[in-house]
Design a protein around this motif. Structure first.
Motif, short mmCIF file in Angstrom:
data_model
loop_
_atom_site.label_atom_id
_atom_site.label_comp_id
_atom_site.label_asym_id
_atom_site.label_seq_id
_atom_site.Cartn_x
_atom_site.Cartn_y
_atom_site.Cartn_z
N TYR A 140 0.83 -1.21 0.00
CA TYR A 140 0.00 0.00 0.00
C TYR A 140 0.87 1.26 0.00
CZ TYR A 140 -2.92 3.63 2.14
OH TYR A 140 -3.57 4.81 2.42
N ALA A 141 1.95 1.24 0.80
CA ALA A 141 2.84 2.41 0.86
C ALA A 141 3.49 2.67 -0.49
CB ALA A 141 3.88 2.21 1.94
N ARG A 142 3.96 1.62 -1.15
CA ARG A 142 4.62 1.80 -2.45
C ARG A 142 3.65 2.34 -3.50
NH1 ARG A 142 6.74 -3.87 -1.38
NH2 ARG A 142 8.69 -3.54 -0.22
N MET A 143 2.38 1.93 -3.42
CA MET A 143 1.39 2.46 -4.35
C MET A 143 1.16 3.96 -4.15
SD MET A 143 -1.61 -0.42 -4.51
CE MET A 143 -1.37 -1.98 -5.37
N CYS A 144 1.50 4.45 -2.96
CA CYS A 144 1.30 5.86 -2.63
C CYS A 144 2.61 6.65 -2.70
CB CYS A 144 0.69 5.98 -1.24
SG CYS A 144 -0.96 5.27 -1.10
N SER A 145 3.58 6.14 -3.47
CA SER A 145 4.85 6.83 -3.72
C SER A 145 5.76 6.88 -2.50
CB SER A 145 4.59 8.27 -4.21
OG SER A 145 3.77 8.26 -5.35
N VAL A 146 5.58 5.97 -1.57
CA VAL A 146 6.47 5.87 -0.41
C VAL A 146 7.48 4.76 -0.68
CG1 VAL A 146 6.61 5.43 2.07
CG2 VAL A 146 4.64 6.65 1.13
N ILE A 147 8.74 5.04 -0.40
CA ILE A 147 9.76 3.99 -0.51
C ILE A 147 9.66 3.12 0.74
CG2 ILE A 147 12.23 3.51 -0.67
CD1 ILE A 147 12.57 6.22 -2.00
N GLU A 177 -1.18 8.06 3.02
CA GLU A 177 -2.19 8.66 2.15
C GLU A 177 -1.83 10.11 1.82
OE1 GLU A 177 -5.58 8.13 -0.18
OE2 GLU A 177 -4.45 6.68 1.03
N GLU A 178 -1.27 10.82 2.79
CA GLU A 178 -0.85 12.20 2.53
C GLU A 178 0.30 12.24 1.52
OE1 GLU A 178 1.03 16.02 4.98
OE2 GLU A 178 0.38 14.22 6.05
N GLU A 179 1.20 11.26 1.59
CA GLU A 179 2.33 11.22 0.66
C GLU A 179 1.85 11.04 -0.78
OE1 GLU A 179 6.62 11.34 0.19
OE2 GLU A 179 5.25 11.80 1.86
N ALA A 180 0.75 10.31 -0.94
CA ALA A 180 0.22 10.09 -2.29
C ALA A 180 -0.22 11.40 -2.93
CB ALA A 180 -0.94 9.11 -2.24
N THR A 181 -0.69 12.35 -2.12
CA THR A 181 -1.13 13.64 -2.67
C THR A 181 0.04 14.53 -3.06
OG1 THR A 181 -1.20 14.71 -0.48
CG2 THR A 181 -3.17 13.51 -1.20
N LEU A 182 1.25 14.21 -2.57
CA LEU A 182 2.43 15.02 -2.87
C LEU A 182 3.20 14.52 -4.08
CD1 LEU A 182 3.79 15.44 0.78
CD2 LEU A 182 2.31 17.00 -0.50
N ALA A 183 2.80 13.38 -4.63
CA ALA A 183 3.53 12.80 -5.76
C ALA A 183 3.42 13.71 -6.98
CB ALA A 183 2.97 11.42 -6.09
N PRO A 184 4.51 13.89 -7.73
CA PRO A 184 4.50 14.79 -8.88
C PRO A 184 3.87 14.17 -10.12
CG PRO A 184 6.67 13.83 -8.64
CD PRO A 184 5.86 13.33 -7.48
N PHE A 185 3.19 13.05 -9.98
CA PHE A 185 2.57 12.40 -11.12
C PHE A 185 1.22 11.85 -10.68
CE2 PHE A 185 5.79 9.77 -9.06
CZ PHE A 185 5.01 8.75 -8.54
#
Length: 300
Positions: free
Chosen positions: A142-149, A243-251
């Motif tokens: 789930y974290a990787r899907m939200c742009s978290v390493i 979930e917050e990190e997903a909103t910060l992704a540049p794509f």
């Protein structure tokens, strides 16, 4: 959403006051009143109070509804998960007591622990560990899907380091997933209040891993889950960060990205499915042990 006097009920609901899902709200209010009367009565045991408090958490009952993201639970596993939620023993007949595998499973008062498989030392390195690993893998996915390493720690470290490591834009985090069966005899003796067993386990994890977190400049999140599916607050804090990190992704998000609600639904279903598998594995191991013992006694 109730009138002040019974004779005002017609005028109260004549359209001047619009309330959505009125029947559901009234039914829920009455059900909560019945539940509260039982919790306050002498018939309610400590185990009942702990179980019902955990089951009232929204995330603990998500597995009861179908989701397109989850396969339906097989009937035998669903029955076991439902009996756990209802406070019933796993089977209609009594389980062998004490446990044929570890010779435990009896409380201080001599009462057998109906759900001893969750704490049996013979099952812990098998299906209990599998439940833990599957849960942690789902968190990382789930974290990787939200742009978290996110990375899982290898098993070779033998619990010397937390289970996972997460790198966000503004911080790095360590996490360790742990399951708790709050109605086990040991927890009923040491943690007789609802939610206390989870809090005690979280404190233990922080004592164990906080020095490492400070040394690496990370924040530790103890992901504690009880057997009924209730999550500790720290679990939700990590999910909010993801979930917050997903909103910060540049794509743009991937079409199949899990949302926070999607993750909770899948995690709830997977956790209860693995709970039932723990009991099934314990039963198979007990039958094998008892069958071998009977052969030895018969002289074969």
């Amino acid at each position: 959403f109730l009138p002040a006097r019974p004779d005002l009920i017609v005028s109260f609901y004549n359209g001047e006051r619009t309330i959505r899902s009125l029947q559901f709200m009234l039914s829920r209010t009455m059900d909560n009143a019945v539940l509260q009367r039982f919790l306050d009565s002498d018939e309610c045991t400590i185990a009942d109070r702990i179980r019902l408090t955990s089951c009232r958490a929204k995330e603990s009952g998500l597995w009861l509804s179908l989701s397109a993201l989850c396969l339906p639970m097989p009937d035998p596993l669903f029955r076991l998960a439902l009996r756990l939620r209802l406070g019933l023993p796993p089977l209609a007949h009594d389980l062998p007591s004490p446990c044929p595998l570890c010779n435990k499973g009896v409380g201080a008062d001599g009462t057998p622990d109906a759900w001893h498989p969750f704490a049996c030392s013979a099952v812990r390195p098998r299906m209990v560990t599998t439940r833990h690993d599957r849960g942690m893998e789902l968190v990382c996915r789930y974290a990787r899907m939200c742009s978290v390493i996110a990375s899982l720690e290898p098993k070779d470290f033998k619990s010397l380091v937390p289970d996972g490591e997460f790198f966000f834009s503004c911080l790095s985090a360590l996490s360790d997933l742990t399951g708790v069966h709050p109605t086990a005899p040991s927890h009923l003796l040491a943690s007789p209040q609802p939610g206390k067993a989870l809090k005690r386990r979280v404190r233990v994890k922080h004592v164990k891993y906080d020095p490492l977190a400070r040394a690496t400049g990370s924040t530790l999140f103890a992901l504690a889950v009880d057997s009924f599916g209730h999550l500790h607050d720290e679990f939700f804090k990590l999910l909010d960060l993801i979930e917050e990190e997903a909103t910060l992704a540049p794509f743009l998000a991937a079409p199949g990205r899990l949302t926070r609600d999607d993750f909770l639904h899948i995690f709830s279903t997977q956790w209860q499915t693995d709970n039932a598998r723990i009991v099934h594995q314990w039963l198979r191991m007990c039958r094998k042990r008892m069958h071998s013992s009977s052969l030895l006694l018969s002289g074969f």
